[in-house]
Design a protein around this motif. Sequence first.
Motif, PDB file in Angstrom:
ATOM      1  N   THR A 171      19.530  21.823   2.434  1.00 16.35           N
ATOM      2  CA  THR A 171      19.953  20.245   2.454  1.00 16.35           C
ATOM      3  C   THR A 171      21.190  19.903   1.894  1.00 16.35           C
ATOM      4  OG1 THR A 171      18.645  19.574   0.634  1.00 16.35           O
ATOM      5  CG2 THR A 171      17.312  20.091   2.645  1.00 16.35           C
ATOM      6  N   CYS A 172      21.596  18.645   2.235  1.00 13.78           N
ATOM      7  CA  CYS A 172      22.541  18.015   1.728  1.00 13.78           C
ATOM      8  C   CYS A 172      23.941  18.701   1.469  1.00 13.78           C
ATOM      9  CB  CYS A 172      22.069  17.684   0.337  1.00 13.78           C
ATOM     10  SG  CYS A 172      20.830  16.237   0.187  1.00 13.78           S
ATOM     11  N   CYS A 173      24.218  19.303   2.517  1.00 11.69           N
ATOM     12  CA  CYS A 173      25.599  20.113   2.704  1.00 11.69           C
ATOM     13  C   CYS A 173      26.254  19.689   3.870  1.00 11.69           C
ATOM     14  CB  CYS A 173      25.178  21.667   2.851  1.00 11.69           C
ATOM     15  SG  CYS A 173      24.207  22.345   1.595  1.00 11.69           S
ATOM     16  N   SER A 174      27.559  19.946   3.817  1.00 10.27           N
ATOM     17  CA  SER A 174      28.550  19.568   5.010  1.00 10.27           C
ATOM     18  C   SER A 174      28.139  20.527   6.308  1.00 10.27           C
ATOM     19  CB  SER A 174      29.984  19.848   4.433  1.00 10.27           C
ATOM     20  OG  SER A 174      30.328  21.137   4.382  1.00 10.27           O
ATOM     21  N   PHE A 183      16.832  27.595   7.473  1.00 10.63           N
ATOM     22  CA  PHE A 183      16.408  26.207   8.045  1.00 10.63           C
ATOM     23  C   PHE A 183      17.282  25.274   7.047  1.00 10.63           C
ATOM     24  CE2 PHE A 183      12.372  28.985   7.677  1.00 10.63           C
ATOM     25  CZ  PHE A 183      11.823  28.448   8.895  1.00 10.63           C
ATOM     26  N   THR A 184      17.759  24.113   7.934  1.00 11.57           N
ATOM     27  CA  THR A 184      18.354  23.233   7.350  1.00 11.57           C
ATOM     28  C   THR A 184      17.678  21.794   7.900  1.00 11.57           C
ATOM     29  OG1 THR A 184      20.769  22.126   6.795  1.00 11.57           O
ATOM     30  CG2 THR A 184      20.156  23.265   9.105  1.00 11.57           C
ATOM     31  N   HIS A 221      16.192   7.789   9.765  1.00  6.90           N
ATOM     32  CA  HIS A 221      16.750   8.954  10.852  1.00  6.90           C
ATOM     33  C   HIS A 221      16.863  10.328   9.914  1.00  6.90           C
ATOM     34  CE1 HIS A 221      17.051   6.119  13.941  1.00  6.90           C
ATOM     35  NE2 HIS A 221      17.787   5.223  13.015  1.00  6.90           N
ATOM     36  N   GLY A 222      16.602  11.508  10.755  1.00  2.13           N
ATOM     37  CA  GLY A 222      16.834  12.674  10.089  1.00  2.13           C
ATOM     38  C   GLY A 222      16.788  13.747  11.122  1.00  2.13           C
TER      39      GLY A 222
END
Length: 78
Positions: free
Chosen positions: A4-7, A26-27, A34-35
Amino acid sequence: VCLTCCSRESMVRINQICHGSGVKFFTGDVFGYHGYMFADLGEHEFVEEKPRAAKGVEDGPEAKRARPDPADTTMVKK
């Protein structure tokens, strides 16, 4: 591997490494309301519950079809 929270570039690079090694990936992330979520599971098998097909009764031109019993199900491997 969960990410999560990656470029986007990091996600793609790590997914390629995982995919090449046969590791599930999984990412996802959330931005207010929104997600998104992405899963690369490679090849995997799962089981799905489906209703059994009912056999119809054929009596003349107005054949009536038997309704499937919702409790009569079968498991299908995919």
